[in-house]
Motif scaffolding. Structure first.
Motif, PDB file in Angstrom:
ATOM      1  N   VAL A  15      41.929 -76.472  59.574  1.00  0.00           N
ATOM      2  CA  VAL A  15      42.073 -76.468  57.778  1.00  0.00           C
ATOM      3  C   VAL A  15      40.626 -76.443  57.494  1.00  0.00           C
ATOM      4  CG1 VAL A  15      42.379 -77.226  55.379  1.00  0.00           C
ATOM      5  CG2 VAL A  15      44.416 -78.221  57.271  1.00  0.00           C
ATOM      6  N   HIS A  16      39.784 -74.905  56.821  1.00  0.00           N
ATOM      7  CA  HIS A  16      39.532 -75.422  56.296  1.00  0.00           C
ATOM      8  C   HIS A  16      38.806 -75.573  54.582  1.00  0.00           C
ATOM      9  CE1 HIS A  16      37.325 -73.021  59.886  1.00  0.00           C
ATOM     10  NE2 HIS A  16      38.390 -72.287  60.032  1.00  0.00           N
ATOM     11  N   VAL A  17      38.490 -76.772  53.976  1.00  0.00           N
ATOM     12  CA  VAL A  17      38.757 -76.184  52.850  1.00  0.00           C
ATOM     13  C   VAL A  17      37.500 -76.339  52.076  1.00  0.00           C
ATOM     14  CG1 VAL A  17      39.976 -78.694  53.747  1.00  0.00           C
ATOM     15  CG2 VAL A  17      37.817 -79.189  53.589  1.00  0.00           C
ATOM     16  N   THR A  18      37.779 -76.575  50.768  1.00  0.00           N
ATOM     17  CA  THR A  18      35.909 -76.533  49.870  1.00  0.00           C
ATOM     18  C   THR A  18      35.832 -77.618  49.614  1.00  0.00           C
ATOM     19  OG1 THR A  18      37.672 -76.071  47.745  1.00  0.00           O
ATOM     20  CG2 THR A  18      37.308 -73.769  48.469  1.00  0.00           C
ATOM     21  N   LYS A  35      32.653 -84.744  63.739  1.00  0.00           N
ATOM     22  CA  LYS A  35      33.269 -86.043  65.013  1.00  0.00           C
ATOM     23  C   LYS A  35      32.412 -85.130  66.419  1.00  0.00           C
ATOM     24  CE  LYS A  35      37.907 -86.804  67.102  1.00  0.00           C
ATOM     25  NZ  LYS A  35      39.307 -86.480  66.986  1.00  0.00           N
ATOM     26  N   LYS A  36      32.433 -83.534  66.435  1.00  0.00           N
ATOM     27  CA  LYS A  36      32.136 -82.572  67.484  1.00  0.00           C
ATOM     28  C   LYS A  36      31.151 -82.117  66.821  1.00  0.00           C
ATOM     29  CE  LYS A  36      34.625 -80.612  71.908  1.00  0.00           C
ATOM     30  NZ  LYS A  36      35.527 -80.150  72.088  1.00  0.00           N
ATOM     31  N   MET A  37      30.277 -81.693  67.536  1.00  0.00           N
ATOM     32  CA  MET A  37      29.727 -79.878  67.168  1.00  0.00           C
ATOM     33  C   MET A  37      30.831 -78.871  68.411  1.00  0.00           C
ATOM     34  SD  MET A  37      27.279 -80.640  65.257  1.00  0.00           S
ATOM     35  CE  MET A  37      27.081 -78.904  65.061  1.00  0.00           C
ATOM     36  N   PRO A  41      27.540 -72.074  65.973  1.00  0.00           N
ATOM     37  CA  PRO A  41      25.637 -73.139  65.048  1.00  0.00           C
ATOM     38  C   PRO A  41      26.377 -73.570  64.310  1.00  0.00           C
ATOM     39  CG  PRO A  41      24.847 -70.297  67.151  1.00  0.00           C
ATOM     40  CD  PRO A  41      26.682 -71.264  66.180  1.00  0.00           C
ATOM     41  N   GLY A  42      26.251 -75.017  63.766  1.00  0.00           N
ATOM     42  CA  GLY A  42      26.640 -75.405  62.394  1.00  0.00           C
ATOM     43  C   GLY A  42      27.672 -75.636  62.350  1.00  0.00           C
ATOM     44  N   GLN A  43      28.716 -75.598  63.368  1.00  0.00           N
ATOM     45  CA  GLN A  43      30.305 -75.947  62.907  1.00  0.00           C
ATOM     46  C   GLN A  43      30.431 -76.768  63.698  1.00  0.00           C
ATOM     47  OE1 GLN A  43      31.869 -73.447  60.829  1.00  0.00           O
ATOM     48  NE2 GLN A  43      30.058 -72.885  60.488  1.00  0.00           N
ATOM     49  N   PHE A  44      31.178 -78.170  62.842  1.00  0.00           N
ATOM     50  CA  PHE A  44      31.662 -79.332  63.515  1.00  0.00           C
ATOM     51  C   PHE A  44      33.405 -79.470  63.706  1.00  0.00           C
ATOM     52  CE2 PHE A  44      30.026 -80.065  59.823  1.00  0.00           C
ATOM     53  CZ  PHE A  44      30.939 -81.454  58.903  1.00  0.00           C
ATOM     54  N   ILE A  63      40.014 -80.849  59.809  1.00  0.00           N
ATOM     55  CA  ILE A  63      38.986 -80.745  58.607  1.00  0.00           C
ATOM     56  C   ILE A  63      37.978 -79.782  59.856  1.00  0.00           C
ATOM     57  CG2 ILE A  63      38.143 -79.641  56.477  1.00  0.00           C
ATOM     58  CD1 ILE A  63      40.050 -82.113  55.774  1.00  0.00           C
ATOM     59  N   LEU A  64      37.849 -78.402  59.997  1.00  0.00           N
ATOM     60  CA  LEU A  64      36.475 -77.855  60.766  1.00  0.00           C
ATOM     61  C   LEU A  64      34.630 -78.215  59.588  1.00  0.00           C
ATOM     62  CD1 LEU A  64      36.896 -75.622  62.813  1.00  0.00           C
ATOM     63  CD2 LEU A  64      37.563 -77.904  63.146  1.00  0.00           C
ATOM     64  N   GLY A  65      34.089 -78.419  59.518  1.00  0.00           N
ATOM     65  CA  GLY A  65      33.139 -78.073  58.846  1.00  0.00           C
ATOM     66  C   GLY A  65      32.344 -76.932  58.625  1.00  0.00           C
TER      67      GLY A  65
END
Length: 191
Positions: A15-18, A35-37, A41-44, A63-65
């Motif tokens: 899931v991607h969230v605002t 938790k884990k890269m 790049p920049g996604q985790f 949730i991915l950040g």
């Protein structure tokens, strides 16, 4: 000329969230924790999980950040069927008219009128990678994955070019299972 290959990674349901959705689900002071890269790049992968609820069931999803401008739920077709939703196969970000689901966190719930998709398989490339492979952004290619015991050619694979990307192909868990593509697997574009 040497064969041009790239790693093929499995992108499990997520899931991607605002920012607003994150705060509703996890509280006013919530921030995503790493938790884990990931390879891009920049996604985790964050330490936070939500429950995605459909008419026939529910699934736990990471949730991915970082947070995004729009909520999006990426499921395999098997995942979607299990919770009773019909998801379109789309590129990430193309959620208009997609399946509705509910997100449930420890502090609240968010009803998404749309946002659940099965992500179209794709290859992330830098402009230099695209030039080396002789492809352009948005081009649709076929990719051969071999050495798995189930050699597979994935059609309808979209090329996504951006200077911040790292070279990698993403498939979902259904596609991974069909091709026995667990572990470190490489693909190549075939004509």
């Amino acid at each position: 000329m040497a064969e041009l290959k790239f790693i093929v990674e499995t992108s499990a349901r997520h899931v991607h969230v605002t920012d607003a959705t994150l705060k509703t689900l996890f509280g006013a002071d919530a921030e995503l924790t790493v938790k884990k890269m990931l390879s891009q790049p920049g996604q985790f992968a964050s330490g936070q999980k939500v429950t995605v609820v459909g008419p026939k069931g529910q699934l736990a999803c990471s949730i991915l950040g970082p947070t995004r401008k729009a909520d999006q739920v990426e499921l395999s077709l098997s995942d979607a069927r299990a919770i009773g939703v019909v998801v379109p196969v789309r590129e990430s970000g193309d959620t208009k008219g997609s399946a509705p689901v509910k997100l449930v966190g420890p502090c609240g719930e968010v009803e998404l009128a749309e946002g659940a998709i099965a992500a179209k398989r794709h290859i992330h490339m830098t402009p230099a990678d695209a030039e080396a492979f002789g492809v352009t952004n948005g081009e649709i290619v076929n990719v051969k994955v071999s050495g798995t015991g189930r050699e597979t050619i994935f059609g309808d694979t979209v090329i996504r070019v951006h200077e911040t990307y790292a070279l990698a192909m993403h498939i979902d868990t259904d596609e991974c299972n069909a091709a026995c593509a667990a572990g470190t697997i490489y693909g190549e574009i075939v004509k």
